[in-house]
Design a protein around this motif. Sequence first.
Motif, mmCIF file in Angstrom:
data_model
loop_
_atom_site.group_PDB
_atom_site.id
_atom_site.type_symbol
_atom_site.label_atom_id
_atom_site.label_comp_id
_atom_site.label_asym_id
_atom_site.label_seq_id
_atom_site.Cartn_x
_atom_site.Cartn_y
_atom_site.Cartn_z
ATOM 1 N N MET A 1 0.853 -1.196 0.000
ATOM 2 C CA MET A 1 0.000 0.000 0.000
ATOM 3 C C MET A 1 0.887 1.244 0.000
ATOM 4 O O MET A 1 1.857 1.321 0.748
ATOM 5 C CB MET A 1 -0.888 0.002 1.246
ATOM 6 N N THR A 2 0.594 2.216 -0.858
ATOM 7 C CA THR A 2 1.368 3.447 -0.901
ATOM 8 C C THR A 2 0.572 4.578 -0.281
ATOM 9 O O THR A 2 -0.646 4.543 -0.205
ATOM 10 C CB THR A 2 1.709 3.789 -2.360
ATOM 11 N N GLY A 3 1.289 5.618 0.128
ATOM 12 C CA GLY A 3 0.632 6.784 0.684
ATOM 13 C C GLY A 3 0.177 6.624 2.114
ATOM 14 O O GLY A 3 -0.539 7.478 2.626
ATOM 15 N N VAL A 4 0.581 5.560 2.806
ATOM 16 C CA VAL A 4 0.173 5.379 4.189
ATOM 17 C C VAL A 4 1.052 6.210 5.102
ATOM 18 O O VAL A 4 2.169 6.593 4.738
ATOM 19 C CB VAL A 4 0.235 3.893 4.601
ATOM 20 N N VAL A 5 0.558 6.504 6.303
ATOM 21 C CA VAL A 5 1.336 7.224 7.313
ATOM 22 C C VAL A 5 1.437 6.342 8.551
ATOM 23 O O VAL A 5 0.560 5.528 8.840
ATOM 24 C CB VAL A 5 0.686 8.578 7.669
ATOM 25 N N ASN A 6 2.527 6.511 9.270
ATOM 26 C CA ASN A 6 2.750 5.773 10.513
ATOM 27 C C ASN A 6 2.298 6.630 11.682
ATOM 28 O O ASN A 6 2.813 7.750 11.870
ATOM 29 C CB ASN A 6 4.232 5.426 10.666
ATOM 30 N N VAL A 7 1.364 6.130 12.457
ATOM 31 C CA VAL A 7 0.848 6.874 13.602
ATOM 32 C C VAL A 7 0.758 5.941 14.809
ATOM 33 O O VAL A 7 0.850 4.727 14.685
ATOM 34 C CB VAL A 7 -0.551 7.476 13.319
ATOM 35 N N PHE A 8 0.587 6.542 15.982
ATOM 36 C CA PHE A 8 0.360 5.780 17.198
ATOM 37 C C PHE A 8 -1.119 5.872 17.555
ATOM 38 O O PHE A 8 -1.722 6.942 17.450
ATOM 39 C CB PHE A 8 1.201 6.324 18.356
ATOM 40 N N VAL A 9 -1.689 4.741 17.937
ATOM 41 C CA VAL A 9 -3.091 4.689 18.384
ATOM 42 C C VAL A 9 -3.088 4.364 19.867
ATOM 43 O O VAL A 9 -2.533 3.346 20.288
ATOM 44 C CB VAL A 9 -3.883 3.621 17.605
ATOM 45 N N VAL A 10 -3.684 5.241 20.664
ATOM 46 C CA VAL A 10 -3.721 5.015 22.106
ATOM 47 C C VAL A 10 -5.159 5.081 22.597
ATOM 48 O O VAL A 10 -5.980 5.825 22.071
ATOM 49 C CB VAL A 10 -2.862 6.055 22.871
ATOM 50 N N SER A 11 -5.451 4.261 23.585
ATOM 51 C CA SER A 11 -6.755 4.252 24.233
ATOM 52 C C SER A 11 -6.516 3.939 25.707
ATOM 53 O O SER A 11 -5.371 3.680 26.095
ATOM 54 C CB SER A 11 -7.668 3.206 23.591
ATOM 55 N N ARG A 19 -0.207 1.649 10.657
ATOM 56 C CA ARG A 19 -0.066 2.266 9.346
ATOM 57 C C ARG A 19 -1.468 2.528 8.799
ATOM 58 O O ARG A 19 -2.278 1.606 8.690
ATOM 59 C CB ARG A 19 0.725 1.360 8.409
ATOM 60 N N ILE A 20 -1.738 3.780 8.472
ATOM 61 C CA ILE A 20 -3.102 4.172 8.116
ATOM 62 C C ILE A 20 -3.105 4.927 6.785
ATOM 63 O O ILE A 20 -2.250 5.777 6.526
ATOM 64 C CB ILE A 20 -3.715 5.067 9.220
ATOM 65 N N ASP A 21 -4.088 4.606 5.951
ATOM 66 C CA ASP A 21 -4.290 5.296 4.680
ATOM 67 C C ASP A 21 -5.060 6.591 4.952
ATOM 68 O O ASP A 21 -6.207 6.556 5.424
ATOM 69 C CB ASP A 21 -5.092 4.391 3.736
ATOM 70 N N PRO A 22 -4.484 7.768 4.671
ATOM 71 C CA PRO A 22 -5.165 9.035 4.958
ATOM 72 C C PRO A 22 -6.390 9.290 4.093
ATOM 73 O O PRO A 22 -7.108 10.261 4.336
ATOM 74 C CB PRO A 22 -4.068 10.085 4.705
ATOM 75 N N HIS A 23 -6.632 8.418 3.108
ATOM 76 C CA HIS A 23 -7.789 8.623 2.233
ATOM 77 C C HIS A 23 -9.069 8.020 2.807
ATOM 78 O O HIS A 23 -10.165 8.313 2.312
ATOM 79 C CB HIS A 23 -7.515 8.024 0.850
ATOM 80 N N PHE A 70 -8.019 15.168 5.454
ATOM 81 C CA PHE A 70 -8.638 16.479 5.656
ATOM 82 C C PHE A 70 -8.149 17.123 6.943
ATOM 83 O O PHE A 70 -8.041 18.345 7.045
ATOM 84 C CB PHE A 70 -10.166 16.316 5.694
ATOM 85 N N TYR A 71 -7.819 16.282 7.940
ATOM 86 C CA TYR A 71 -7.360 16.789 9.230
ATOM 87 C C TYR A 71 -5.834 16.912 9.300
ATOM 88 O O TYR A 71 -5.274 17.201 10.356
ATOM 89 C CB TYR A 71 -7.845 15.872 10.354
ATOM 90 N N GLY A 72 -5.162 16.691 8.151
ATOM 91 C CA GLY A 72 -3.706 16.859 8.113
ATOM 92 C C GLY A 72 -2.944 15.749 8.793
ATOM 93 O O GLY A 72 -1.866 15.978 9.362
ATOM 94 N N LEU A 73 -3.462 14.515 8.759
ATOM 95 C CA LEU A 73 -2.795 13.385 9.401
ATOM 96 C C LEU A 73 -1.387 13.214 8.838
ATOM 97 O O LEU A 73 -1.195 13.155 7.628
ATOM 98 C CB LEU A 73 -3.605 12.110 9.180
ATOM 99 N N ALA A 74 -0.368 13.124 9.735
ATOM 100 C CA ALA A 74 1.030 13.010 9.319
ATOM 101 C C ALA A 74 1.740 11.947 10.142
ATOM 102 O O ALA A 74 1.242 11.503 11.184
ATOM 103 C CB ALA A 74 1.737 14.360 9.469
ATOM 104 N N ASP A 75 2.916 11.546 9.662
ATOM 105 C CA ASP A 75 3.709 10.521 10.347
ATOM 106 C C ASP A 75 3.977 10.886 11.801
ATOM 107 O O ASP A 75 4.293 12.033 12.131
ATOM 108 C CB ASP A 75 5.050 10.321 9.631
ATOM 109 N N TRP A 76 3.869 9.865 12.664
ATOM 110 C CA TRP A 76 4.234 9.895 14.089
ATOM 111 C C TRP A 76 3.341 10.803 14.935
ATOM 112 O O TRP A 76 3.674 11.149 16.049
ATOM 113 C CB TRP A 76 5.711 10.284 14.267
ATOM 114 N N GLN A 77 2.193 11.178 14.377
ATOM 115 C CA GLN A 77 1.198 11.829 15.217
ATOM 116 C C GLN A 77 0.470 10.744 16.021
ATOM 117 O O GLN A 77 0.672 9.551 15.813
ATOM 118 C CB GLN A 77 0.214 12.631 14.366
ATOM 119 N N VAL A 78 -0.382 11.158 16.927
ATOM 120 C CA VAL A 78 -1.074 10.217 17.808
ATOM 121 C C VAL A 78 -2.586 10.377 17.650
ATOM 122 O O VAL A 78 -3.118 11.487 17.742
ATOM 123 C CB VAL A 78 -0.701 10.443 19.286
ATOM 124 N N ILE A 79 -3.258 9.256 17.387
ATOM 125 C CA ILE A 79 -4.727 9.248 17.391
ATOM 126 C C ILE A 79 -5.166 8.721 18.752
ATOM 127 O O ILE A 79 -4.935 7.553 19.083
ATOM 128 C CB ILE A 79 -5.287 8.371 16.265
#
Length: 235
Positions: A1-11, A19-23, A70-79
């Motif tokens: 998959m191309t165009g994915v970003v690496n983020v951290f998911v915390v709960s 790895r999440i597709d920003p689309h 749309f929310y500007g999701l970028a690498d190494w941000q946290v959801i």
Amino acid sequence: MTGVVNVFVVSPDTHSERRIDPHITVEQLKGKLELITGIPVSHQALSLLASQQDSRVLTELTDESKPLGFYGLADWQVIKVTDTNPSDTLTGQLTDVSQVEKFEISEAEYAQRNDTVLAYKQRNKIGRFSGKEEAKQEDQSEMNVDVPIGSRCEVESTEPGLSKRGTVRFVGPTKFSKGLWVGVEYDEPLGKNDGSVQGERYFSCRQNYGVFVKPDKVKVGDFPVEELDLDDEEM
């Protein structure tokens, strides 16, 4: 998959790198996050944080029809996934200890009991209760651990749901403490150093990706980097 970003998911109960597709839309993401966090879609409130080190809230993902880009999701941000109704969620009920009476015991009372770990160590002359010869034998047995350098591993964590995975980079004695230590390069910045301690370098990695732990805290095996597969065909 191309165009994915690496983020951290915390709960409240989980912490992982994904790895999440920003689309994809916020609604589609919530469906996947329910499987990861155990929080129902209807109870999820999503926030976007700057990074693990910077907990500033950049925005709230409130419009479920909008793509993540749309929310500007970028690498190494946290959801951050917040449970808006934890009393109705199984994971929330398991971790809510506010109604549990705390059990406390003084050190003197603990020392007098014969059913504790302390009593067991005293009876069997383990650890600080052993003689010098026994301590020497323990150190020698520790040196025989099978933790190959370069192997994938998972480090024991006291936090529920937190997978601390990485690669073994060092095994041996150190100058900062006696005994055998295992140096691990984490997949995520969950460590305490860059492979060096007190000016002595044992291996090299990015800052906060390195950690040294005792061998009994390390489990070697097939532990791949955790990824969140968000292919359209799975929606």
